[in-house]
Structure formats: C-alpha cells, structure tokens
Scaffold this active site. Structure first.
Site, short mmCIF file in Angstrom:
data_model
loop_
_atom_site.label_atom_id
_atom_site.label_comp_id
_atom_site.label_asym_id
_atom_site.label_seq_id
_atom_site.Cartn_x
_atom_site.Cartn_y
_atom_site.Cartn_z
N GLY A 86 -1.02 0.41 -3.93
CA GLY A 86 -2.32 0.73 -3.35
C GLY A 86 -3.46 0.45 -4.31
O GLY A 86 -3.56 1.08 -5.36
N GLY A 87 -4.28 -0.52 -3.95
CA GLY A 87 -5.49 -0.78 -4.72
C GLY A 87 -5.27 -1.45 -6.05
O GLY A 87 -6.07 -1.28 -6.97
N GLY A 121 -0.30 -5.58 -2.72
CA GLY A 121 -0.35 -5.92 -1.30
C GLY A 121 -1.55 -6.80 -0.97
O GLY A 121 -1.48 -8.03 -1.02
N GLY A 151 2.10 -4.48 13.65
CA GLY A 151 3.04 -4.01 14.67
C GLY A 151 4.48 -4.37 14.38
O GLY A 151 5.26 -4.63 15.29
N LEU A 152 4.81 -4.43 13.08
CA LEU A 152 6.19 -4.61 12.64
C LEU A 152 6.82 -5.95 13.08
O LEU A 152 7.99 -5.99 13.50
CB LEU A 152 7.02 -3.40 13.15
CG LEU A 152 8.27 -2.91 12.44
CD1 LEU A 152 8.26 -3.14 10.95
CD2 LEU A 152 8.50 -1.45 12.75
N CYS A 173 5.20 3.28 8.93
CA CYS A 173 4.46 2.23 9.64
C CYS A 173 3.42 2.87 10.55
O CYS A 173 3.77 3.67 11.42
CB CYS A 173 5.37 1.36 10.48
SG CYS A 173 4.39 0.18 11.42
N LYS A 230 9.93 -8.07 4.24
CA LYS A 230 9.21 -7.41 5.34
C LYS A 230 10.14 -6.40 5.99
O LYS A 230 11.32 -6.68 6.18
CB LYS A 230 8.75 -8.45 6.38
CG LYS A 230 8.16 -7.86 7.67
CD LYS A 230 6.83 -7.16 7.45
CE LYS A 230 6.32 -6.48 8.73
NZ LYS A 230 5.12 -5.65 8.48
N THR A 231 9.62 -5.24 6.33
CA THR A 231 10.44 -4.21 6.97
C THR A 231 11.16 -4.80 8.18
O THR A 231 10.53 -5.33 9.10
CB THR A 231 9.57 -3.02 7.41
OG1 THR A 231 8.93 -2.46 6.27
CG2 THR A 231 10.41 -1.94 8.09
O1 RRO Z 1 3.79 -4.21 10.46
C1 RRO Z 1 2.86 -3.40 10.32
O2 RRO Z 1 1.95 -3.26 11.14
C2 RRO Z 1 2.77 -2.54 9.13
C3 RRO Z 1 3.85 -1.84 8.63
BR1 RRO Z 1 5.56 -1.96 9.32
C4 RRO Z 1 3.64 -0.95 7.54
O3 RRO Z 1 4.55 -0.26 7.05
N1 RRO Z 1 2.39 -0.85 7.03
C5 RRO Z 1 1.35 -1.56 7.52
O4 RRO Z 1 0.22 -1.43 7.02
N2 RRO Z 1 1.56 -2.42 8.58
#
Ligand code: RRO
Length: 311
Positions: free
Chosen positions: A248-249, A270, A72-73, A131, A45-46
């Site tokens: 994607g998809g 995803g 929201g990260l 994001c 996760k980022t």
């Molecule tokens: O955490 C998110 O809301 C989120 C991120 Br960081 C992202 O890069 N892409 C997304 O769809 N959601």
C-alpha cells in the site's frame, strides 16, 4: 551494498520487493516479466476455480495520487496458474513463488485449497479475504465470524504454508479482534493491505470506472498511512510465527523502508508497478539501499519493526 534479502516462512528471497496481487500477474507473459525483473518473487492474480471475465470496462483508472479499480476478479482459473507454477518449480527449484486464490463461495474456496493441498505445489499460498469488487459479495475479512469459521475449516485439512490478504481495518478494537482470531491458526503471514474498498473518484462530473456506478478500491499514495498502520498494528499483535507482508502506497525506497520499519518482512508494489512497469523494482530497491547505507544498516533485520515512539 546493503542486502535486501528476506525470508517468509522457511523460504529465502534475494529481494524483499514483489508485485501486489492483481498487478502484472494475470498472464504467464506478465508473470515472466516480473520474474525476470529485480523483484524477489511474484504472486499470481487471485484465482477462482473457473476462469472469470470480471466486471465491464473501464474498470481500472490511474489518478494523480493513486488508482481506483473494480476489476471484479478477472482471472484465468486455478489450473492456469497452478500448472505454470508446477512447471516453474521444475525449471527453477531454488526460487519460491506465491499463488493467490479464493473461491466464489466457502465451498469453492475449500475445493480450491483441497486441489492445491493434493498437488505438488511447494510454494506459498495467499488466500484473498479482501476482494472489494464482486457485486453482492462483501469482503470476507470484515465479517469476523465468517473469517474464523473459514480458517478453522481450512486448517482442519490444509498443511501447506498459507497466509491471508487483508482489507484495511480502521479501528483499534478491530485490530484486536482480528489478531485474536488470526493468532489461533498456523498462518505463515498476513498481507496488509488490499485496496481501500469502495472509494469514488470524479472527473468532469462523472465517475471514471463503469462497474458499481464508479465505486472501486483505492490504491497508491492515498493509502500509505492506512497501510503502515495496519502493518504495524498486526506486527504488534500477532505471534512471531505470523509474518507481515506490507502493501500500500509504495512509490519510493522510503515508502518500502517505512513498511519494513513498521514490521514488514516483504513489501509489495501495486499501483506504482501498474504505472511504471517492472523497472520500478530496480529503482525502489536502489532507493531503499541508499537509505540503508546512509543509516549504516546492512540488512533488513537491522531496522525491521523498530519504529520509534514519542515518550
Ligand atoms: O479483481 C478485483 O477487482 C480486485 C481484487 Br480480487 C482485490 O483483491 N483487490 C482489488 O482491489 N481488486
């Protein structure tokens, strides 16, 4: 049996399928599940410098043709993922994994990247420039001046293999302008695409997620044509050292096949992974191999990027 092995930068992966950042990668337990599945690797996760709780729930919703999210990260903070990856690197030195990251400001992004640069981490780094869900913070990669300035500063000190996660672009001029910027830098990959930002889904006259009055990133079946277009547009425009990851998809082996046909060297899953769990990796791999076998392709290089046009 056709091989789905692939390479990104100088690293080899037994399978070209992996999770997309954000799905099945928030905790070590989830990452271990992906690691033990048929996926070739995982991305975390980022991560931001400090842990974040993210937006209020409900913030993710599955819908018939995909998903909508405004997470929201939320994440456990850089050290959680970096410590785990450093530990894993000792235990499984023959596998390579991806660390996704971004700061809440340019300064924080540099602080994070300096820490990664100075660490013993030997894997791949994905800088998330897309994001869509932090209120008040636009998607970085939609601002070309900011993106160019950020990359210029990053590559003044960062030497490890780095790629970027991009939002979808929708105009040919934007593909041209973005590619001209990316080609100036020693990026190892671009990942196309993040969710299609700020869609709205309605059920019974109401939105389905709480943050931003229901606006959220769209994933799944809805976005495959946009994802394929972005994969192929950058495959056509970027220097060959910058590889493409397609996201994607991807619901089926045919979807993965099409991403590779458009030029992807790795394919991320995803929404389908969120809906189906890690069993999706084995199913999609088998479906991809069946298509390859039927067409007489033995490896991904036999068809990667070989999309045919109408003359
Ligand atoms: O955490 C998110 O809301 C989120 C991120 Br960081 C992202 O890069 N892409 C997304 O769809 N959601």
């Amino acid at each position: 049996m056709p091989s789905t092995q692939t390479q990104i930068a100088d690293f080899t992966f037994d399978n070209c399928l992996m999770n997309a950042a954000g799905v099945a990668c928030m905790t070590i337990g989830e990452l271990e599940e992906v690691k033990h599945s048929a996926a070739g690797t995982f991305v975390t996760k980022t991560a931001t410098l400090e842990a974040r709780a993210g937006n209020p729930e409900p913030r993710y919703h599955n819908v018939p043709l995909g998903s909508i999210n405004s997470m929201g990260l939320p994440n456990q903070g850089l050290n959680y993922y970096l410590d785990y990856l450093l530990d894993l690197q000792e235990k499984e030195p023959n596998r390579t994994f991806f660390l996704s990251l971004v700061g809440m400001s340019p300064d924080e992004t540099h602080q994070i990247l300096h820490q990664v640069e100075e660490s013993d981490f030997k894997g791949l780094i994905e800088l998330n420039l897309s994001c869509p869900n932090v209120p008040g913070k636009p998607q970085i990669a939609y601002d070309f001046d900011t993106t160019e300035q950020l990359l210029r500063q990053v590559f003044s000190y960062f030497t490890k293999p780095l790629g970027i996660k991009l939002p979808p672009y929708f105009d040919i001029v934007h593909f041209d302008q973005a590619a001209e910027i990316f080609n100036q830098f020693p990026l190892r990959f671009v990942n196309c695409v993040n969710s299609v930002g700020n869609g709205l889904y309605i059920e019974d006259e109401k939105v389905v997620i709480k943050p931003k009055n229901g606006f959220g990133g769209i994933g799944g079946e809805y976005i495959k044509p946009t994802a394929l277009a972005n994969v192929h547009a950058f495959y056509q425009r970027l220097k060959p050292e910058i590889q493409i990851i397609g996201t994607g998809g991807v619901l089926t082996g045919r979807d993965a096949f099409e991403h590779i046909l458009c030029g992807a060297s790795m394919v991320q899953v995803g929404t389908t992974l969120q809906k189906e769990g890690v069993a999706a990796f084995e199913r999609i791999t088998k479906e991809l191999q069946a298509i390859m076998a039927e067409k007489g392709y033995e490896r991904l290089e036999d068809f990667r990027g070989k999309l045919q046009y109408l003359n």
